[in-house]
Design a protein around this motif. Structure first.
Motif, PDB file in Angstrom:
ATOM      1  N   LEU A 159       0.833  -1.212   0.000  1.00 32.24           N
ATOM      2  CA  LEU A 159       0.000   0.000   0.000  1.00 32.24           C
ATOM      3  C   LEU A 159       0.867   1.261   0.000  1.00 32.24           C
ATOM      4  CD1 LEU A 159      -2.928  -1.000   2.369  1.00 32.24           C
ATOM      5  CD2 LEU A 159      -3.007  -0.699  -0.104  1.00 32.24           C
ATOM      6  N   THR A 160       1.991   1.207   0.717  1.00 30.66           N
ATOM      7  CA  THR A 160       2.904   2.352   0.727  1.00 30.66           C
ATOM      8  C   THR A 160       3.447   2.584  -0.681  1.00 30.66           C
ATOM      9  OG1 THR A 160       3.504   1.849   2.991  1.00 30.66           O
ATOM     10  CG2 THR A 160       5.029   3.246   1.778  1.00 30.66           C
ATOM     11  N   ARG A 161       3.789   1.484  -1.353  1.00 31.52           N
ATOM     12  CA  ARG A 161       4.307   1.592  -2.720  1.00 31.52           C
ATOM     13  C   ARG A 161       3.225   2.147  -3.654  1.00 31.52           C
ATOM     14  NH1 ARG A 161       7.485   0.434  -6.626  1.00 31.52           N
ATOM     15  NH2 ARG A 161       6.590  -0.786  -8.293  1.00 31.52           N
ATOM     16  N   ILE A 162       1.994   1.700  -3.445  1.00 31.76           N
ATOM     17  CA  ILE A 162       0.879   2.196  -4.276  1.00 31.76           C
ATOM     18  C   ILE A 162       0.721   3.712  -4.121  1.00 31.76           C
ATOM     19  CG2 ILE A 162      -1.667   2.200  -4.325  1.00 31.76           C
ATOM     20  CD1 ILE A 162      -1.543  -0.859  -4.270  1.00 31.76           C
ATOM     21  N   CYS A 163       0.871   4.202  -2.869  1.00 35.79           N
ATOM     22  CA  CYS A 163       0.786   5.674  -2.657  1.00 35.79           C
ATOM     23  C   CYS A 163       1.866   6.378  -3.473  1.00 35.79           C
ATOM     24  CB  CYS A 163       0.957   6.018  -1.176  1.00 35.79           C
ATOM     25  SG  CYS A 163      -0.435   5.505  -0.176  1.00 35.79           S
ATOM     26  N   GLY A 164       3.066   5.798  -3.507  1.00 41.22           N
ATOM     27  CA  GLY A 164       4.174   6.389  -4.264  1.00 41.22           C
ATOM     28  C   GLY A 164       3.903   6.338  -5.757  1.00 41.22           C
ATOM     29  N   ILE A 165       3.397   5.211  -6.226  1.00 38.20           N
ATOM     30  CA  ILE A 165       3.093   5.085  -7.660  1.00 38.20           C
ATOM     31  C   ILE A 165       2.115   6.183  -8.065  1.00 38.20           C
ATOM     32  CG2 ILE A 165       1.829   3.637  -9.334  1.00 38.20           C
ATOM     33  CD1 ILE A 165       3.137   1.185  -7.995  1.00 38.20           C
ATOM     34  N   LEU A 166       1.120   6.401  -7.213  1.00 37.61           N
ATOM     35  CA  LEU A 166       0.123   7.427  -7.536  1.00 37.61           C
ATOM     36  C   LEU A 166       0.731   8.820  -7.523  1.00 37.61           C
ATOM     37  CD1 LEU A 166      -2.975   6.010  -5.659  1.00 37.61           C
ATOM     38  CD2 LEU A 166      -2.891   6.626  -8.081  1.00 37.61           C
TER      39      LEU A 166
END
Ligand SMILES: C[S@@+](CC[C@H](N)C(=O)[O-])C[C@H]1O[C@@H](n2cnc3c(N)ncnc32)[C@H](O)[C@@H]1O
Length: 493
Positions: free
Chosen positions: A172-179
């Motif tokens: 989820l942390t990575r997803i925030c970064g991707i966004l």
């Protein structure tokens, strides 16, 4: 376009990471590729909006999960259905807010949740198109938004929405970064601007002089990417991640803040912004020089008068502060309702800063861009009411914006299409007014009407590529109809 012909390659280098390069010569306006969003949803800090169509809502909630939607149709929207299951199963309802127009951190979890659900649904697409995206984790960890993401997204989805068995905090942390690094802001059908991840578009590197443009189709949020100019095989495809009319300091700060890199494109590196003078100030101490950054790529470098004898100097910090003050004034003007005051206050602001900025400075250019669109559209300032002098003023502003766009956003962009459309009307009115006053012959009138006809034809072509329901697409249709009418009227002369 034949979908099976791929017009670009993906390369990688130290400076950009992955980036797109044309693998054949492309014509101006040519469709290079289309892309489907892997996730669409609210931006951070958005007020409550319908999770189906993204229109403003107040107290209307989904009958199943209790999150904001505008009605029964949007409850069933494919955008909302997947998260609706998550919230319903976890019995996690939207907490009612006092002010439905204020930004609402509860919605920060929606787009990350949608991106996670897209991964679950199509892991192959994720592995193929999303996994390699940059996230700038180290830099993001130093920002205030990191903490907000941990609270509003990661903790909330794992602890409250009970996603712990389906995904990890790391994912989820990575997803925030991707966004944060890869999402683009797009207009929605409902009116709010939202964000979306287009995996192929996201590979394109940024330049403050872009050579590609993108158009969003509002029915399904597909994006079309076109060549704004002719592009030679082997040239990188550059998108602008920031507002092209902003001055260098503002663009570079925005790119560093939001995309974590320092832009060093030729426009940023040139104190005169490629002779457009969008960052140039008048010197308050002499009449001979202008004030330019001594090194625009160094955020701390001083700004100097170009006249060596004058020797006036100021700090980049003072320059940033001054731009922020003026920008705040322009933002207030943008909030004014459409009426005579919107014109009069902008004209007053132009007068106020005339002696401070170069006439082509970004701040004045933005005012002139707005005025070019307002003259002719506002009560008391309709085209029929404008005296010739004001028609000429509208023409002057349109031409200045178009001349600047030739350099900073060359070729066929939405902004150019809209400005050319604006230019046709005063040209046409002025020619007709001079003919009525007996100042020009009928032959001369015919000749003078050729330029507005060309404007309409160019605007119809450029804006004809936009979504027909969008303001630009609607203007494109009107431009086409007006072109036919003007052609007929010229023939009947
Ligand atoms: C949307 S991504 C572009 C694709 C990315 N290069 C990748 O490999 O996934 C944005 C990131 O690409 C890099 N980038 C894009 N344009 C750049 C430029 N003009 N100069 C330096 N870095 C750039 C920055 O790291 C930025 O945060």
């Amino acid at each position: 376009m034949a979908e099976d012909v791929c017009r670009y390659d993906v390369l990688k280098n130290e400076k950009y990471g992955r980036y797109l390069v044309a693998n054949k010569d492309l014509e101006c306006g040519e469709l290079i590729f289309t892309d489907t969003a892997i996730a669409v949803g609210p931006k951070p800090d958005t007020p409550p909006l319908c999770l189906g169509c993204y229109c403003p809502v107040e107290n209307t909630l989904c009958s199943r999960c209790g999150w904001p939607v505008c009605g029964a149709e949007c409850e069933q929207s494919p955008h909302h259905l997947l998260e609706c299951d998550v919230f319903t199963q976890a019995k996690e309802r939207f907490q009612s807010v006092e002010d439905w127009s204020a930004s609402c951190p509860q919605l920060d979890c929606i787009t990350p949740l949608r991106l996670f659900l897209a991964k679950e649904k199509d892991p192959e697409r994720w592995a193929r198109e999303v996994d390699a995206m940059e996230t700038h984790t180290e830099e993001r960890q130093k920002r205030a938004t990191w903490r907000a993401d941990q609270n509003n997204v990661v903790d909330y989805l794992i602890d409250r929405c009970k996603l712990g068995e389906r995904c990890t905090r790391e994912l989820l942390t990575r997803i925030c970064g991707i966004l944060e690094v890869n999402a683009v802001e797009i207009p929605s059908r409902g009116g709010f601007s939202v964000r979306a991840i287009y995996p192929r578009l996201a590979i394109a590197a940024h330049s403050c002089v872009p050579n590609i443009v993108h158009t969003i189709l509002q029915s399904d949020y597909q994006v079309q990417i076109r060549a704004a100019v002719s592009i030679k095989s082997g040239e990188p495809l550059h998108l602008s991640y920031t507002h092209v009319l902003s001055p260098t300091i503002v663009r570079r700060e925005h790119l560093l803040e939001s995309k974590f890199f320092s832009c060093e494109c030729p426009r940023c590196a040139d104190p005169t912004e490629l002779d457009t003078h969008m960052s140039t100030l008048k010197c308050s101490k002499c009449d001979n020089g202008v004030i330019l950054a001594s090194n625009p790529l160094d955020n701390e470098a001083p700004w100097n008068c170009t006249d060596k004898k004058c020797g006036f100097k100021t700090s980049s910090a003072a320059m940033r502060k001054m731009l922020a003050v003026v920008q705040a004034e322009l933002d207030q003007l943008d909030a004014l309702p459409l009426g005579p005051e919107a014109i009069e206050m902008r004209e007053a602001t132009l007068r106020k800063y005339k002696s401070v900025f170069h006439p082509c400075h970004s701040m004045l250019l933005s005012l002139k861009h707005a005025l070019a669109q307002l003259y002719g559209r506002v009560e008391g300032y309709t085209l029929d009411e404008l005296p010739d002098l004001v028609l000429e003023r509208k023409i002057e502003f349109c031409r200045l914006v178009l001349k600047t766009l030739d350099v900073i956003s060359p070729g066929e962009s939405r902004m150019r299409g809209m400005m050319i459309y604006e230019l046709h009307a005063p040209l046409m009115y002025l020619a007709r007014s001079e003919f009525s006053a007996g100042l020009i012959s009928q032959e001369k009138l015919k000749e003078r009407l050729q330029e507005p006809l060309q404007c309409l034809s160019d605007a119809a072509r450029i804006l004809g590529r936009e979504d027909p329901q969008s303001p630009e697409g609607i203007t494109g249709t009107i431009a086409h109809q007006s072109m036919e009418q003007l052609k007929a009227s010229i023939e009947s002369l």
